[in-house]
Motif scaffolding. Sequence first.
Motif, mmCIF file in Angstrom:
data_model
loop_
_atom_site.group_PDB
_atom_site.id
_atom_site.type_symbol
_atom_site.label_atom_id
_atom_site.label_comp_id
_atom_site.label_asym_id
_atom_site.label_seq_id
_atom_site.Cartn_x
_atom_site.Cartn_y
_atom_site.Cartn_z
ATOM 1 N N LYS A 5 0.831 -1.208 0.000
ATOM 2 C CA LYS A 5 0.000 0.000 0.000
ATOM 3 C C LYS A 5 0.866 1.258 0.000
ATOM 4 O O LYS A 5 0.570 2.211 -0.710
ATOM 5 N N LEU A 6 1.948 1.247 0.779
ATOM 6 C CA LEU A 6 2.831 2.410 0.825
ATOM 7 C C LEU A 6 3.527 2.619 -0.511
ATOM 8 O O LEU A 6 3.694 3.757 -0.958
ATOM 9 N N GLU A 7 3.913 1.530 -1.163
ATOM 10 C CA GLU A 7 4.543 1.637 -2.486
ATOM 11 C C GLU A 7 3.587 2.281 -3.487
ATOM 12 O O GLU A 7 3.955 3.192 -4.236
ATOM 13 N N ILE A 8 2.340 1.840 -3.485
ATOM 14 C CA ILE A 8 1.352 2.390 -4.411
ATOM 15 C C ILE A 8 1.020 3.834 -4.040
ATOM 16 O O ILE A 8 0.870 4.690 -4.913
ATOM 17 N N ALA A 9 0.943 4.122 -2.749
ATOM 18 C CA ALA A 9 0.713 5.503 -2.316
ATOM 19 C C ALA A 9 1.828 6.405 -2.840
ATOM 20 O O ALA A 9 1.573 7.533 -3.278
ATOM 21 N N GLU A 11 3.565 5.899 -5.564
ATOM 22 C CA GLU A 11 3.355 6.047 -7.004
ATOM 23 C C GLU A 11 2.298 7.108 -7.298
ATOM 24 O O GLU A 11 2.346 7.770 -8.334
ATOM 25 N N LEU A 12 1.357 7.264 -6.381
ATOM 26 C CA LEU A 12 0.281 8.240 -6.558
ATOM 27 C C LEU A 12 0.623 9.593 -5.936
ATOM 28 O O LEU A 12 -0.197 10.518 -5.966
ATOM 29 N N GLY A 13 1.806 9.704 -5.351
ATOM 30 C CA GLY A 13 2.209 10.958 -4.728
ATOM 31 C C GLY A 13 1.589 11.176 -3.357
ATOM 32 O O GLY A 13 1.475 12.313 -2.905
ATOM 33 N N LEU A 14 1.201 10.097 -2.682
ATOM 34 C CA LEU A 14 0.522 10.209 -1.398
ATOM 35 C C LEU A 14 1.357 9.725 -0.217
ATOM 36 O O LEU A 14 0.884 9.741 0.919
ATOM 37 N N SER A 15 2.595 9.298 -0.450
ATOM 38 C CA SER A 15 3.375 8.704 0.636
ATOM 39 C C SER A 15 3.669 9.705 1.756
ATOM 40 O O SER A 15 3.640 9.332 2.935
ATOM 41 N N ASP A 16 3.935 10.957 1.434
ATOM 42 C CA ASP A 16 4.175 11.952 2.483
ATOM 43 C C ASP A 16 2.933 12.145 3.345
ATOM 44 O O ASP A 16 3.033 12.250 4.571
ATOM 45 N N LYS A 17 1.780 12.186 2.715
ATOM 46 C CA LYS A 17 0.530 12.346 3.462
ATOM 47 C C LYS A 17 0.304 11.164 4.393
ATOM 48 O O LYS A 17 -0.081 11.337 5.548
ATOM 49 N N VAL A 18 0.578 9.952 3.907
ATOM 50 C CA VAL A 18 0.403 8.755 4.730
ATOM 51 C C VAL A 18 1.383 8.774 5.899
ATOM 52 O O VAL A 18 1.015 8.453 7.030
ATOM 53 N N LYS A 19 2.618 9.168 5.645
ATOM 54 C CA LYS A 19 3.629 9.209 6.707
ATOM 55 C C LYS A 19 3.290 10.259 7.761
ATOM 56 O O LYS A 19 3.537 10.059 8.940
ATOM 57 N N GLN A 20 2.716 11.384 7.353
ATOM 58 C CA GLN A 20 2.381 12.459 8.288
ATOM 59 C C GLN A 20 1.081 12.204 9.037
ATOM 60 O O GLN A 20 0.993 12.437 10.238
ATOM 61 N N GLU A 21 0.059 11.721 8.313
ATOM 62 C CA GLU A 21 -1.281 11.621 8.892
ATOM 63 C C GLU A 21 -1.741 10.190 9.138
ATOM 64 O O GLU A 21 -2.770 9.979 9.765
ATOM 65 N N GLY A 22 -1.018 9.225 8.602
ATOM 66 C CA GLY A 22 -1.446 7.835 8.710
ATOM 67 C C GLY A 22 -2.469 7.518 7.634
ATOM 68 O O GLY A 22 -2.907 8.389 6.880
ATOM 69 N N TRP A 23 -2.864 6.255 7.585
ATOM 70 C CA TRP A 23 -3.819 5.819 6.567
ATOM 71 C C TRP A 23 -5.169 6.501 6.731
ATOM 72 O O TRP A 23 -5.873 6.754 5.765
ATOM 73 N N GLY A 24 -5.533 6.831 7.955
ATOM 74 C CA GLY A 24 -6.806 7.502 8.213
ATOM 75 C C GLY A 24 -6.870 8.918 7.663
ATOM 76 O O GLY A 24 -7.951 9.491 7.558
ATOM 77 N N GLU A 30 -8.887 8.549 -2.330
ATOM 78 C CA GLU A 30 -7.480 8.169 -2.357
ATOM 79 C C GLU A 30 -7.299 6.716 -1.930
ATOM 80 O O GLU A 30 -6.562 5.954 -2.562
ATOM 81 N N SER A 31 -7.990 6.325 -0.867
ATOM 82 C CA SER A 31 -7.925 4.931 -0.405
ATOM 83 C C SER A 31 -8.471 3.986 -1.460
ATOM 84 O O SER A 31 -7.909 2.912 -1.697
ATOM 85 N N GLY A 32 -9.555 4.386 -2.077
ATOM 86 C CA GLY A 32 -10.158 3.563 -3.125
ATOM 87 C C GLY A 32 -9.249 3.408 -4.323
ATOM 88 O O GLY A 32 -9.190 2.343 -4.944
ATOM 89 N N ARG A 33 -8.519 4.447 -4.638
ATOM 90 C CA ARG A 33 -7.575 4.379 -5.759
ATOM 91 C C ARG A 33 -6.468 3.378 -5.460
ATOM 92 O O ARG A 33 -6.094 2.578 -6.309
ATOM 93 N N ILE A 34 -5.947 3.409 -4.240
ATOM 94 C CA ILE A 34 -4.907 2.459 -3.841
ATOM 95 C C ILE A 34 -5.463 1.037 -3.887
ATOM 96 O O ILE A 34 -4.846 0.130 -4.447
#
Length: 62
Positions: A5-9, A11-24, A30-34
């Motif tokens: 999931k982190l790898e795909i995030a 690829e979509l340019g969302l990894s920083d957001k996930v690292k800062q805010e978590g999956w929630g 965005e979750s649906g796209r992943i």
Amino acid sequence: MDLLKLEIAGELGLSDKVKQEGWGGLTSAESGRIGGIITQRAKKGLIDLTALRSTNSSETPL
């Protein structure tokens, strides 16, 4: 599965957001796209979802 999931995030340019805010912190779109990309790759035989699920059954779904 989290690594996938982190790898795909990433690829979509969302990894920083996930690292800062978590999956929630992701929107449902965005979750649906992943999840959609994981499903597409599984259908193409690039990912074995059964193996991923059995290796980490305590993980929360996307």
